[in-house]
Write an enzyme that holds these catalytic residues in place. Structure first.
Site, mmCIF file in Angstrom:
data_model
loop_
_atom_site.group_PDB
_atom_site.id
_atom_site.type_symbol
_atom_site.label_atom_id
_atom_site.label_comp_id
_atom_site.label_asym_id
_atom_site.label_seq_id
_atom_site.Cartn_x
_atom_site.Cartn_y
_atom_site.Cartn_z
ATOM 1 C CD1 TRP A 79 -2.639 1.640 0.419
ATOM 2 C CD2 TRP A 79 -2.095 1.870 2.572
ATOM 3 N NE1 TRP A 79 -3.393 2.663 0.938
ATOM 4 C CE2 TRP A 79 -3.080 2.825 2.258
ATOM 5 C CE3 TRP A 79 -1.593 1.837 3.873
ATOM 6 C CZ2 TRP A 79 -3.575 3.733 3.196
ATOM 7 C CZ3 TRP A 79 -2.093 2.733 4.806
ATOM 8 C CH2 TRP A 79 -3.074 3.677 4.468
ATOM 9 C CG ASP B 102 -2.068 -2.693 7.285
ATOM 10 O OD1 ASP B 102 -1.678 -1.857 6.444
ATOM 11 O OD2 ASP B 102 -3.208 -2.646 7.809
ATOM 12 C CE LYS C 289 -10.128 -0.393 2.622
ATOM 13 N NZ LYS C 289 -9.287 0.516 3.406
#
Lengths: 412, 410
Positions: B138, B219, B255
């Site tokens: 990311w 993460d 999310k």
């Protein structure tokens, strides 16, 4: 009396604590001097306990208050369809409204579109963004903070690796402003320093410059090319009038200063937990404002990506609806008036108890806090919840407990 | 009065580069074409390509409105009910780590904020220690580490030849790193590739990390969203924790609960004793205080309400399965379209093997640009597409765009 010699030791203490930590590995961090008080207060079972530590408004029953205008706004936005990421700079509409409130809606700098602004995490987050921005783009400039100031200001500039100093502010003998000391210190600071100013209701002293003094400071800033960073956490909350509480900023704007404003809606709208604030920086012209904004966003992105939406929706709802806005003005004035009433009552109680000390300062100071009413050491034993680092008294204390509070205050 | 530009304190400030991911959405909004498709940022969309607020979230908010809770400052570490819930979601309520109190949990500003807080802690208490990040990862990971002053380097991850995991390269790079380094891993649904290690591979990764005395830093932004199961998606973290390893874990509810804009997540540090966990937590708080003082309350309350009510929790699980299910469906559809339209026999099955919101298409930068410029398909320049932004109806169109870009653009 807190003088220059104390500045060094005060900052050294903060520094020493950090060095101790570094030397010993993961030491248990000291309790935050302000927020730790609330934790202790909550744990205390004594029936007469009072929390006069953290600056959060309470009603007469000592309960937290959610403003009516906020409840209304909540209903409007509850279950709304959109929870998508805000842009990195937050809600543009929110910023527009916030800056209009802070600077006065008709101000020329807004018409010229030369204010860079982004939404950020209440007062702390906003000041941190500015400190990081300053570190990046004015690396030679150092920050000057009033002595005393909100303790977290020191942490913010330290963690941003910005060199900081203090300037004289509070005069113990008068419990008022040390204006001569202030001017001297700002004159002897290097040109183009960044000076942190509390726009109104100085935290923790409650001592504000008069408009005339602000005007004099504005001239001094011009001579020294200093950069004013206004921390405005109490707009509306101090005098009850938002356009009076921002006087200092308007004076500096009229005089053509480039300035920055760190705004928080925690107190004035009771949105403590929403973490809603705005940083604005006056630039030379619109293109520069866009550039500065992009850099603020660039600092925000690796810190938290984008700010939380809920608070911005509440503030925007309130400030765009004329009824809600009027309701808010009314409510913030009520809170300010209640605090002013408390001050009058507290002073009266102390004087009636036959104290020979002067309690004038209680009504001369403004805002949530009342400074140096009691001394640090003794007060701790008798008054639960007095902040350790400053001796600030949150005048929003419970009316019923006043007897208890004033007797304790008087003893010291 | 205006200030003369060159007299301005800020005249030398340059324009910051546009964010490669968030900038895509901005460009998309500016496009007036009817055909446009936003496959940029990882935000879930329904089949009608509308943002989706989960039903459980609406219910939780309604409950919160009725309760009329106050808006006081949370403590620096956040909402206690949330912190408890989030640690339990991550590890399972019965996990010995939780029972033994060996975890420090601090509510954070979604994934970014939680990563940043951990990075700030690493900078202060593990100074000079390097964090290894996957290549690719990311985009914001390196920004976070840079701004936190933490050195980093990359470990091989994506193999363009197989459009799969370069497992040997990954292990070699972890072995090459100095002992005691920190390895940033994606708990599930790797972003941007969608390629996750298998369980067997996770075990080998853990072996290497233990041999080298590295610390794993997970993460976890898609728990529940990848496979549809909260427990399955936490498998990697739980296996590592079961070995008694010290871990950093950053969580996000953007999310899986659709709480993007509320900024709700957590920084977790799993360690060897409850006493150490307490000390670590106190230092995380000390880092948070000068960053934002205390975290925002709204998102935390939503999570706590959803997780705290068994009926809502079940409903949440069902909605997550729905979301994950739609993405799997769309992957299948896209694959079918590509296979039908591309007669060259190229193997597109990587689309089915990848997991989560994203697919790494293998398209180059210029090919990705063609997708946007010619086909109005907005995606990031690294070839990543967000399947969350794709509808079944548009799979055919997308397949055409991909085939054109892949074969006709160098």
């Amino acid at each position: 009396m807190l003088g220059r010699e104390d500045e060094a030791s005060y900052l050294n203490l903060v520094d020493l604590r950090n060095k101790l930590d570094e030397a010993s590995g993961y030491l248990l961090a000291p309790r935050d001097p302000i927020l730790g008080v609330t934790t202790a207060y909550l744990a205390d079972t004594h029936p007469s306990k009072i929390n006069v530590g953290v600056g959060a408004y309470r009603n007469d029953e000592g309960k937290p208050v959610v403003l009516e205008c906020v409840r209304e706004a909540e209903k409007w936005i509850g279950g709304r369809e959109l929870m998508e990421y805000l842009p990195m700079g937050g809600s543009a509409r929110f910023c527009e409204l916030a800056v209009g409130l802070a600077y006065g809606e008709d101000t020329q700098v807004l018409k010229d579109k030369r204010v860079a602004s982004i939404q950020a995490l209440s007062g702390t987050g906003v000041v941190r963004l500015f400190a990081e921005f300053m570190k990046r783009f004015q690396p030679e400039a150092e920050a000057y903070l009033p002595l005393p100031t909100w303790s977290n200001h020191h942490n913010v500039f330290r963690d941003a690796n910005v060199n900081q100093h203090t300037y004289r502010y509070y005069l113990a003998s008068t419990r008022g402003l040390d204006f001569e000391g202030l001017k001297e210190d700002l004159k002897s600071a290097p040109n183009r320093s960044v000076i942190l100013l509390h726009a109104c209701a100085h935290n923790p002293t409650g001592v504000d410059p008069t408009p005339e003094q602000w005007k004099e400071l504005s001239k001094l800033f011009k001579e020294k090319e200093h950069f004013p960073l206004f921390d405005m956490a109490y707009q509306g909350f101090a005098s009850g009038d938002t356009q009076r509480d921002n006087q200092a900023i308007r004076i500096f704007l009229e005089d053509g200063h480039q300035l920055a404003c760190a705004q928080s809606f925690a107190k004035s709208m009771g949105l403590y937990g929403q973490r809603i604030g705005c940083i604005s920086i006056v630039c030379a012209e619109a293109t520069e404002a866009a550039t500065v904004k992009s850099q603020l966003e660039y600092i925000a992105r690796p810190m938290y990506s984008s700010p939380p939406v809920h608070g911005s929706l509440l503030v925007t709802s309130i400030l765009t609806d004329s009824d809600l806005k009027q309701l808010w003005f009314k409510e913030v004035k009520e809170m300010a008036d209640r605090i002013i009433g408390m001050r009058v009552a507290l002073r009266k109680n102390l004087e009636e108890l036959g104290s020979k000390h002067s309690w004038e300062h209680i009504t001369q100071q403004i805002g949530m806090f009342c400074y140096k009413t009691v001394n640090g050491g003794g007060a701790q034993e008798h008054m639960e919840g007095v902040a350790r680092s400053s001796v600030a008294l949150d005048v929003g204390a419970v009316r019923d407990s006043y007897g208890y509070l004033t007797e304790s205050a008087w003893c010291y | 009065m205006a200030v003369a530009t060159d007299a301005s304190r800020f005249h030398a400030v340059p324009m910051a580069p546009p964010d490669p991911i968030l900038g895509v959405s901005e460009a998309f909004r500016a496009d007036t074409s009817d055909l446009k498709l936003n496959l940029g940022v990882g935000a879930y969309r329904t089949e009608d390509l509308q943002p989706y607020v989960l039903n459980v979230v609406k219910k939780a908010e309604k409950l919160m409105l009725e309760k009329g809770e106050n808006k006081e400052y949370l403590p620096i570490e956040g909402l206690a009910a949330f912190n408890k819930a989030t640690a339990e979601l991550l590890l399972g309520a019965d996990n010995p780590v939780i029972k033994e109190g060996r975890i420090a949990t601090v509510q954070g500003l979604s994934g970014t904020g939680s990563l940043r807080l951990a990075a700030a802690f690493i900078q202060r208490y593990l100074p000079g220690v390097k964090v290894l990040i996957s290549s690719p990862t990311w985009g914001n990971h390196k920004n976070i580490l840079n701004d936190a002053g933490v050195p980093w380097s990359e470990y091989r991850y994506f193999d363009p030849k197989t459009v799969g995991l370069d497992f040997d390269g990954m292990l070699a790079d972890m072995k090459d790193a100095p002992n005691g380094s920190i390895i940033l891993l994606h708990g599930c649904a790797h972003n941007p590739t969608g390629i996750d290690p298998t369980t067997e591979q996770w075990d080998i990764i853990a072996d290497v990390i233990q041999e080298k005395e590295h610390i794993a830093f997970f993460d976890v932004a898609y728990q529940g969203f990848a496979s549809g199961s909260l427990d399955e998606d936490a498998n990697s973290v739980r296996r590592f924790a079961a070995r008694g390893m010290e871990l950093f874990v950053a969580q996000s509810y953007s999310k899986n609960l659709g709480l993007y804009a509320e900024r709700i997540g957590a920084t977790n540090v799993i360690t060897t004793s409850p006493e150490l966990a307490l000390r670590i937590k106190s230092q995380l708080k000390r880092l948070a205080r000068p960053m934002y003082s205390n975290p925002p309350v709204h998102g935390a309350r939503i999570v706590a309400n959803v997780v705290g009510d068994p009926a809502l929790f079940d409903e949440w699980r069902a909605e997550m399965q729905l979301m994950a299910g739609r993405i799997k469906q769309v992957r299948q559809k896209l694959y079918d379209e590509l296979v039908a339209k591309d007669k060259s026999g190229k193997d597109w099955s990587f689309i089915l093997k990848q997991i989560g919101m994203f697919s790494f298409t293998g398209l180059s930068q210029s090919q990705s640009e063609n997708m946007t410029n010619k086909w109005h398909v907005y995606m990031t320049k690294d070839g990543r597409i967000s399947l969350a932004g794709l509808s079944s109806a548009k799979c055919g169109y997308l397949a055409d765009a991909i085939i054109d870009s892949y074969y006709n653009v160098q």
